[in-house]
Every structure is written in C-alpha cells, then in structure tokens.
Design an enzyme around this catalytic site. Structure first.
Site, PDB file in Angstrom:
ATOM      1  CG  ASP A  71       2.317   1.896   2.046  1.00 15.69           C
ATOM      2  OD1 ASP A  71       3.502   1.994   2.419  1.00 15.69           O
ATOM      3  OD2 ASP A  71       1.974   1.399   0.958  1.00 15.69           O
TER       4      ASP A  71
ATOM      5  CG  HIS B  55       6.339   3.515  -1.164  1.00 14.76           C
ATOM      6  ND1 HIS B  55       5.840   2.465  -1.884  1.00 14.76           N
ATOM      7  CD2 HIS B  55       5.742   3.440   0.047  1.00 14.76           C
ATOM      8  CE1 HIS B  55       4.987   1.770  -1.147  1.00 14.76           C
ATOM      9  NE2 HIS B  55       4.908   2.357   0.037  1.00 14.76           N
TER      10      HIS B  55
ATOM     11  CE1 TYR C 164       7.106   1.109  -8.163  1.00 14.91           C
ATOM     12  CE2 TYR C 164       6.116  -1.057  -8.369  1.00 14.91           C
ATOM     13  CZ  TYR C 164       6.099   0.222  -7.857  1.00 14.91           C
ATOM     14  OH  TYR C 164       5.086   0.607  -7.028  1.00 14.91           O
TER      15      TYR C 164
ATOM     16  CE  LYS D  99      10.568   4.084  -6.525  1.00 11.60           C
ATOM     17  NZ  LYS D  99       9.510   4.124  -5.519  1.00 11.60           N
TER      18      LYS D  99
END
Length: 177
Positions: A168, A62, A132, A72
């Site tokens: 995905d 992603h 995250y 991130k």
C-alpha cells in the site's frame, strides 16, 4: 435501512434501523430487495473480514479494474474506522474526488462503494474489525491501488498512518483520466 447518497454518485451511506427491546437490538444489515428498491442493486457473492489490532492502521486505496471491478459494502463490526472512497471513473463528474465517513460498531453504518471507486480506511481505535461484502467474487491477482496520500486526491485523513503494508505504501500516484 436508510440509504443516504454522498457527493460521489453510487457511493451510499447505509444506516441500519435496529429494533430494540429489553433483550437488546436486531437489525437487518443487507437485503437485496431493499437495496434494489433504493436504486442500488447489490447481491454479495463473498464476505470477508479484515482484523486490525493497531490504531492507525491504513489499508488502501484499493480497487479492481474492469473487467474484474467490484462493488463493496463495508461495515466496521468492532472498533472504529475512517472509511474513504475515491472516484476513479474517468467520465464521472466527481472524478478524483473523495468522500469519507466514520464507521463503528456502535453506529452500525456501512458504506456502499461501486465499481470504479477506490476504497481505503484508517483505524481510529485498536482492535477494529471490518466486514466486506463483495460482488462479484474477488479475483486474486487483479488488485490495483493508488497512494493513500496522493496529492491528486488531497484526502484529509484524521491522522498519519502508524502502520501500512509495503504494497500500500508503494502504490503510485494516480495518473488516470
């Protein structure tokens, strides 16, 4: 905290330095001043948790393209994961290259993933939870991704995924840059 650069510019392994005594341990997980002093300014705007009951769960790869690109800081707080970053920045000398590290609750390690770098992980144990910290705020509907097994990257995953979302699994091959 210790900051160790990887072969991909901006992708950094962040190790904690716990203080221990008879009660256990205490460690700083993020400090904007320490990150800035190490040359990696990062002030998260959002914190999210990914719960993964099954070993072999794959999430990714992603990213969010500009103008909604994200940085991130990813940390496994329970279980164990194989965490991957893939450089999608067309002008980068490491464009299309990947790096990976094992993150687990025991090692307390995190991976800092800058804008323009895709991220994914494979759970190596059941009940793996991934924290995250994201900046700027995530913009729903702006997500993008590339296929986890795209030959353009040739990622050496430790095993094939047992569980992957239809989204995905359906990401296209990377054609950028």
């Amino acid at each position: 905290m210790r900051f160790t650069p990887t072969a991909i510019a901006g992708v950094v392994v962040v190790d904690i330095e716990p203080r221990t005594d008879e009660r256990g341990a205490f460690a700083r997980l993020h400090c904007p001043g320490e990150f800035a002093a190490a040359g990696h300014p990062f002030a998260p705007a959002q914190t999210s948790l990914s719960r993964n009951p099954a070993a072999g769960t794959l999430r990714g790869l992603h990213y969010q393209p500009a103008p909604h690109a994200e940085t991130k800081l990813v940390r496994c707080v329970r279980g164990r994961i194989f965490d991957v970053a893939v450089d999608l920045r067309p002008g980068s000398p490491t464009h299309r290259q990947w790096t990976a590290t094992e993150l687990c609750a025991e090692n307390g390690r995190a991976l800092l993933i800058p804008e323009g770098v895709a991220h994914g992980f494979l759970t190596l144990e059941p009940d793996s939870d991934v924290l995250y910290q994201i900046a700027p705020m995530h913009q729903p509907g702006r997500e993008a991704g590339v296929r986890w097994d795209d030959p353009a990257f040739a990622i050496a995953w430790p095993r094939a995924p047992a569980l992957i979302s239809p989204r995905d699994a359906a990401y296209p091959d990377y054609v950028g840059g």
